[in-house]
Design an enzyme around this catalytic site. Structure first.
Site, PDB file in Angstrom:
ATOM      1  N   GLU A 167      -6.352   0.962   1.655  1.00 10.31           N
ATOM      2  CA  GLU A 167      -6.743   0.348   2.931  1.00 10.31           C
ATOM      3  C   GLU A 167      -5.727  -0.747   3.202  1.00 10.31           C
ATOM      4  OE1 GLU A 167      -7.539  -1.813   5.781  1.00 10.31           O
ATOM      5  OE2 GLU A 167      -8.583  -2.892   4.181  1.00 10.31           O
ATOM      6  N   GLU A 204       0.197  -7.131  12.294  1.00  6.87           N
ATOM      7  CA  GLU A 204      -0.952  -7.893  11.810  1.00  6.87           C
ATOM      8  C   GLU A 204      -0.466  -9.194  11.187  1.00  6.87           C
ATOM      9  OE1 GLU A 204      -4.894  -6.994   9.133  1.00  6.87           O
ATOM     10  OE2 GLU A 204      -2.952  -6.439   8.298  1.00  6.87           O
ATOM     11  N   CYS A 245      -9.421  -7.833   7.649  1.00  4.90           N
ATOM     12  CA  CYS A 245      -8.681  -6.671   8.144  1.00  4.90           C
ATOM     13  C   CYS A 245      -9.335  -6.082   9.385  1.00  4.90           C
ATOM     14  CB  CYS A 245      -8.534  -5.616   7.049  1.00  4.90           C
ATOM     15  SG  CYS A 245     -10.078  -5.164   6.255  1.00  4.90           S
ATOM     16  N   GLY A 273       0.816  -1.210   0.000  1.00  6.56           N
ATOM     17  CA  GLY A 273       0.000   0.000   0.000  1.00  6.56           C
ATOM     18  C   GLY A 273       0.852   1.263   0.000  1.00  6.56           C
TER      19      GLY A 273
END
Length: 459
Positions: free
Chosen positions: A225, A356, A259, A208
Site C-alpha cells: 500500500e 502526495e 494515506c 514500495g
C-alpha cells in the site's frame, strides 16, 4: 548507528534510543520465527484464537498508556490517538475469530468415486513493514490476520514509531518467535523482504516499488500500500457547510498524515466560490496545536524534514502564481507545526497538484461539470480514497462507478476506514491483494487442492 525517535511536538524530547538489529539480526529473527511457526500452527485454532483475544485484552487494559505513547512518539492528537487504540483492540478481537473460519471447500469429483477438496495453509513467516502514522493499528491489521491463519510474524516498523511497535508486541504476549519486532531502517527492511515467506508493506511509492520488485523476483506473495493523491468532489447541490467540515477534517486531521487524506478539492460549477469561502474558514478554525490537548485536530508533522518539504512546496506554488486561501505558514510555537493550508490557482504541473506530500495541505480546483471533475480526479497515478459530496444519491453513485479509486466515500471525509472491509487503492497506490476484512486471510495463505481416492482405486 543508534536509532532514535523524537517527540514531534517537543523535538528536545527523546522518546527512544535503540540499536538497530542489522541485516544479520533480521535474518536471525526470521529463522527463529520459522522455527516457532510449526508449533504455532500445530497448537490449533482454539489456541490461536485465545492468544489473539488475550492480546486484545492486554491492549485494552493499557489504553491510557498507549494513547499517551502515540501522542508523544508520533504527535497524533490525543482524541484520535485514543480512537486508534480502540480500533487496535477491535482488530485483534475481529481476527481472534478467524482461526475458526472455513479454510477451503469440498467438491464433487468429475467422474467416479473419491473426494476433492481445497484447503488453505499458511506460508510460514510473514514479513511486515509498517509506517509511523498509525503506529498501533497498521501493525495490528497486518499481524493479527497473519497470526490467525498460522503464520508467525517479523515486524519492521518505521524508525519514528519504534517505541509503539515494541510496546505493542510486548503487550501481545505471544510465544517466543511468534511476533518479533526488529528495530531499524533500510538495511533491516531489505533483509526482511529478502527472507520472509510472505510480505506486506505500507509506505512510500518508491520503497514500495522496490519491495514489490524484490519479492516478485523471489516468487513470494506481496501486498504493498503506497499512499495516494486523493480527491474530493463537491457538487453544487451539496450541503456546502457539511462538505467544508468533512474536507477540513480530511485535510487537517492528524496534520494530513494519512494515506487517505484529501489533498485535491474539486469544486464543480457554482460550488466553487461558496466552498472556497467555507473551507478556508473551516481550516482557519482548525489550527495546528498541542496534540495533548483534547480539542486539537491538527498536531505537528512528523519531523523537521517533513516540515521543510511542505513549506518549500507551498512557497514554490506561491511563486508560480498560486494563492493561499488559508494557512501557508509554520505555526508560531515550538515543534514541527504547519498551519492547515488551502491553495488555489496551483499550476497543473506543480508537484502539489500531482504528488502526495503527506501534510495538512490541499489545492482547490474548479471543474465545469461532473465529467470534468471525474477526469481531474482520475488524472493521477495513485488514488486510494475519494469522497463525493452531493444531495443527489443517483449522481453520487454514478460518480462512484467512474472514479479510479480503491475506496469511495459519499458525504463523508475521505480519511475514514472500516477495518472489516477490503482496503487498497487504484493504479500505483497499491499492489497485490487487498488488506483487512476477510480478503486478507486469503493473502496470508496458499490454496492446496487435495484428491482422495478409495484405497486401491485409480484415476
Amino acid at each position: 548507528m543508534t536509532l532514535t525517535s523524537y517527540n514531534p511536538a517537543d523535538p528536545a524530547d527523546l522518546v527512544l534510543s535503540v540499536e538497530p538489529v542489522g541485516a544479520a539480526g533480521t535474518g536471525a529473527a526470521v529463522v527463529a520465527a520459522r522455527a516457532a511457526q510449526r508449533g504455532w500452527l500445530a497448537a490449533g485454532a482454539a489456541a490461536r484464537a485465545a492468544a489473539l483475544g488475550r492480546a486484545a485484552d492486554a491492549v485494552e487494559a493499557a489504553a491510557d498508556e498507549l494513547t499517551a505513547l502515540v501522542v508523544r512518539e508520533v504527535g497524533k492528537p490525543v482524541a484520535e490517538a485514543r480512537g486508534e487504540v480502540a480500533r487496535t483492540v477491535a482488530i485483534w478481537r475481529y481476527y481472534a475469530q478467524a482461526p475458526f473460519a472455513p479454510s477451503g471447500a469440498v467438491h464433487e469429483p468429475a467422474a467416479g468415486e473419491g473426494l476433492l477438496l481445497t484447503r488453505r495453509r499458511p506460508y510460514g513467516v510473514a514479513g511486515l513493514i509498517t509506517p509511523w502514522n498509525f503506529p498501533l493499528a497498521i501493525p495490528t491489521w497486518k499481524a493479527a490476520p497473519a497470526l490467525a491463519v498460522g503464520n508467525t510474524v517479523v515486524l519492521k516498523p518505521a524508525p519514528e514509531a519504534t517505541a509503539c511497535a515494541l510496546r505493542l508486541a510486548e503487550l501481545a504476549g505471544l510465544p517466543e518467535g511468534v511476533l518479533t519486532v526488529v528495530p531499524g531502517g533500510a538495511d533491516e527492511g531489505n533483509a526482511l523482504v529478502s527472507a520472509a515467506d510472505v510480505v506486506s508493506f505500507t509506505g512510500s511509492t518508491a520503497v514500495g516499488r522496490a519491495v514489490v520488485a524484490t519479492t516478485t523476483a523471489r516468487g513470494v506473495p506481496v501486498q504493498a500500500e503506497m499512499g495516494g493523491l486523493n480527491a474530493a468532489l463537491v457538487l453544487p447541490d451539496a450541503d456546502i457547510a457539511q462538505a467544508a467540515a468533512h474536507l477540513a477534517a480530511a485535510i487537517a486531521g492528524y496534520a494530513g498524515q494519512k494515506c487517505t487524506a484529501t489533498s485535491r478539492v474539486i469544486a464543480v460549477g457554482d460550488a466553487y466560490e461558496p466552498l472556497a469561502e467555507a473551507l478556508a474558514k473551516a481550516l482557519a478554525t482548525t489550527p495546528a496545536a498541542d496534540p495533548a490537548s483534547p480539542q486539537t485536530v491538527c498536531g505537528p508533522v512528523i519531523n523537521e524534514g517533513a516540515l521543510e518539504r511542505l513549506t518549500q512546496a507551498i512557497d514554490s506554488a506561491r511563486a508560480a502564481g498560486a494563492t493561499v486561501l488559508a494557512g501557508g505558514q509554520r505555526a508560531a510555537r515550538e515543534g514541527w507545526y504547519l498551519e492547515p493550508t488551502l491553495l488555489e490557482k496551483v499550476p497543473a504541473d506543480h508537484p502539489l497538484a500531482s504528488e502526495e506530500f503527506f501534510g495538512p495541505v490541499a489545492v482547490l480546483l474548479p471543474a465545469a461539470d461532473l465529467d470534468e471533475a471525474i477526469a481531474l480526479a482520475n488524472d493521477t497515478r495513485h488514488s486510494l480514497s475519494t469522497s463525493v459530496h452531493s444531495r443527489d444519491l443517483d449522481t453520487a453513485l454514478a460518480a462512484a462507478d467512474r472514479l479510479d479509486a480503491g475506496m469511495i466515500r459519499v458525504n463523508a471525509p475521505s480519511s475514514g476506514v472500516d477495518f472489516h472491509l477490503p482496503f487498497s487503492g487504484a493504479k500505483q497506490a497499491g499492489y497485490g491483494a487487498r488488506e483487512q476484512g476477510q480478503a486478507v486471510l486469503d493473502f496470508y495463505t496458499a490454496s492446496r487442492t487435495v484428491t482422495l481416492l478409495p484405497a486401491g482405486g485409480a484415476r
